[in-house]
Scaffold this motif. Structure first.
Motif, PDB file in Angstrom:
ATOM      1  N   GLU A  21     -27.950  74.003 -17.317  1.00 27.26           N
ATOM      2  CA  GLU A  21     -28.201  73.911 -18.760  1.00 27.26           C
ATOM      3  C   GLU A  21     -28.786  75.213 -19.286  1.00 27.26           C
ATOM      4  O   GLU A  21     -28.369  75.721 -20.326  1.00 27.26           O
ATOM      5  CB  GLU A  21     -29.124  72.734 -19.070  1.00 27.26           C
ATOM      6  CG  GLU A  21     -28.439  71.393 -18.947  1.00 27.26           C
ATOM      7  CD  GLU A  21     -29.378  70.205 -19.083  1.00 27.26           C
ATOM      8  OE1 GLU A  21     -30.622  70.400 -19.106  1.00 27.26           O
ATOM      9  OE2 GLU A  21     -28.869  69.080 -19.156  1.00 27.26           O
ATOM     10  N   SER A  62     -23.170  69.169 -21.251  1.00 27.02           N
ATOM     11  CA  SER A  62     -22.988  68.747 -22.643  1.00 27.02           C
ATOM     12  C   SER A  62     -23.164  67.253 -22.856  1.00 27.02           C
ATOM     13  O   SER A  62     -23.136  66.789 -23.990  1.00 27.02           O
ATOM     14  CB  SER A  62     -21.587  69.157 -23.117  1.00 27.02           C
ATOM     15  OG  SER A  62     -21.395  70.537 -22.962  1.00 27.02           O
ATOM     16  N   HIS A  63     -23.356  66.504 -21.798  1.00 29.54           N
ATOM     17  CA  HIS A  63     -23.349  65.042 -21.871  1.00 29.54           C
ATOM     18  C   HIS A  63     -24.300  64.471 -22.927  1.00 29.54           C
ATOM     19  O   HIS A  63     -23.908  63.629 -23.737  1.00 29.54           O
ATOM     20  CB  HIS A  63     -23.671  64.455 -20.492  1.00 29.54           C
ATOM     21  CG  HIS A  63     -23.686  62.974 -20.444  1.00 29.54           C
ATOM     22  ND1 HIS A  63     -22.530  62.231 -20.483  1.00 29.54           N
ATOM     23  CD2 HIS A  63     -24.707  62.092 -20.401  1.00 29.54           C
ATOM     24  CE1 HIS A  63     -22.846  60.952 -20.449  1.00 29.54           C
ATOM     25  NE2 HIS A  63     -24.161  60.847 -20.401  1.00 29.54           N
ATOM     26  N   LYS A  64     -25.545  64.919 -22.954  1.00 30.66           N
ATOM     27  CA  LYS A  64     -26.522  64.383 -23.916  1.00 30.66           C
ATOM     28  C   LYS A  64     -26.105  64.679 -25.346  1.00 30.66           C
ATOM     29  O   LYS A  64     -26.239  63.833 -26.227  1.00 30.66           O
ATOM     30  CB  LYS A  64     -27.912  64.955 -23.644  1.00 30.66           C
ATOM     31  CG  LYS A  64     -28.532  64.471 -22.368  1.00 30.66           C
ATOM     32  CD  LYS A  64     -29.862  65.153 -22.136  1.00 30.66           C
ATOM     33  CE  LYS A  64     -30.367  64.870 -20.736  1.00 30.66           C
ATOM     34  NZ  LYS A  64     -31.526  65.690 -20.396  1.00 30.66           N
ATOM     35  N   ARG A  65     -25.613  65.875 -25.569  1.00 31.28           N
ATOM     36  CA  ARG A  65     -25.198  66.251 -26.917  1.00 31.28           C
ATOM     37  C   ARG A  65     -23.968  65.460 -27.355  1.00 31.28           C
ATOM     38  O   ARG A  65     -23.866  65.044 -28.504  1.00 31.28           O
ATOM     39  CB  ARG A  65     -24.944  67.749 -26.962  1.00 31.28           C
ATOM     40  CG  ARG A  65     -26.220  68.535 -26.779  1.00 31.28           C
ATOM     41  CD  ARG A  65     -25.953  70.016 -26.563  1.00 31.28           C
ATOM     42  NE  ARG A  65     -27.185  70.712 -26.300  1.00 31.28           N
ATOM     43  CZ  ARG A  65     -27.592  71.076 -25.090  1.00 31.28           C
ATOM     44  NH1 ARG A  65     -26.846  70.804 -24.045  1.00 31.28           N
ATOM     45  NH2 ARG A  65     -28.727  71.704 -24.927  1.00 31.28           N
ATOM     46  N   ASP A  67     -23.199  62.473 -26.306  1.00 29.95           N
ATOM     47  CA  ASP A  67     -23.689  61.116 -26.579  1.00 29.95           C
ATOM     48  C   ASP A  67     -24.290  61.026 -27.975  1.00 29.95           C
ATOM     49  O   ASP A  67     -24.079  60.046 -28.692  1.00 29.95           O
ATOM     50  CB  ASP A  67     -24.724  60.692 -25.539  1.00 29.95           C
ATOM     51  CG  ASP A  67     -24.113  60.305 -24.208  1.00 29.95           C
ATOM     52  OD1 ASP A  67     -22.861  60.202 -24.108  1.00 29.95           O
ATOM     53  OD2 ASP A  67     -24.887  60.115 -23.242  1.00 29.95           O
ATOM     54  N   ALA A  68     -25.047  62.049 -28.374  1.00 29.89           N
ATOM     55  CA  ALA A  68     -25.653  62.049 -29.713  1.00 29.89           C
ATOM     56  C   ALA A  68     -24.576  62.099 -30.796  1.00 29.89           C
ATOM     57  O   ALA A  68     -24.678  61.397 -31.817  1.00 29.89           O
ATOM     58  CB  ALA A  68     -26.617  63.227 -29.851  1.00 29.89           C
TER      59      ALA A  68
END
Length: 189
Positions: A21, A62-65, A67-68
């Motif tokens: 990250e 990028s997973h969290k972004r 998801d958002a």
């Protein structure tokens, strides 16, 4: 001990992801996998075992972004009102994320399999699943041409993000290009 190996593997994965990250944030999608391995204190084979391709690494980063953005699409889809505005609000947020977070545009970029083929990456598939209702509502309302596909929209966003990523402050330029794309080149009456 198999249980110990699983715990070690989980710790390695978390450490690699945290380092990745940071590296992607500073170096972009071309961050060195070898540097990530060195900084995480693991071998490059360990990095490749967890992330067999660069795209897999970018997707994980990028997973969290993603998801958002998916949550935001579902929120907008659940609101009554203008389908075009909801779609454009969401796409504007996707553009802003892609322009301000290095590596995200590359995670969404087409794999070259064809203009309307299903993407083989989880980021684009997740965005399509969440954003398709917004596009369909805008098309149903007559606010977006029926031939516009989700792939078209993602391709435009990726192009804008990649075109502006080396500017000192890419987000305002990316937003301007997005608005220009939406408005077209014709002067307004």
């Amino acid at each position: 001990m198999p249980a110990q190996q699983r715990a070690d593997a989980r710790r390695n994965y978390a450490r690699i992801l945290a380092v990745a990250e940071e590296e992607v944030a500073t170096q972009g999608a071309d961050a060195s996998l070898e540097q990530i391995a060195r900084t995480a204190g693991v071998g490059s084979a360990t990095v490749r075992r967890h992330f067999p391709t660069r795209r897999a690494l970018l997707e994980a980063v990028s997973h969290k972004r993603i998801d958002a953005l998916c949550a935001r699409a579902r929120e907008l889809a659940g609101r009554p009102g203008d389908g075009r505005s909801a779609l454009l609000d969401w796409l504007s947020e996707v553009v802003a994320y892609c322009a301000s977070i290095r590596g995200l545009a590359a995670a969404l970029a087409s794999d070259g399999a064809g203009p309307d083929s299903p993407h083989d990456n989880g980021c684009t598939a997740a965005l399509e699943e969440a954003g398709a209702p917004l596009l369909h509502r805008a098309v149903r309302d007559g606010a977006v041409a029926s031939e516009v596909t989700f792939t078209d929209l993602i391709t435009l966003i990726v192009g804008i993000a990649l075109a502006t990523e080396h500017e000192p402050d890419p987000a305002p330029r990316a937003e301007r290009l997005f608005r220009l794309t939406v408005a077209g080149l014709s002067p307004h009456d």
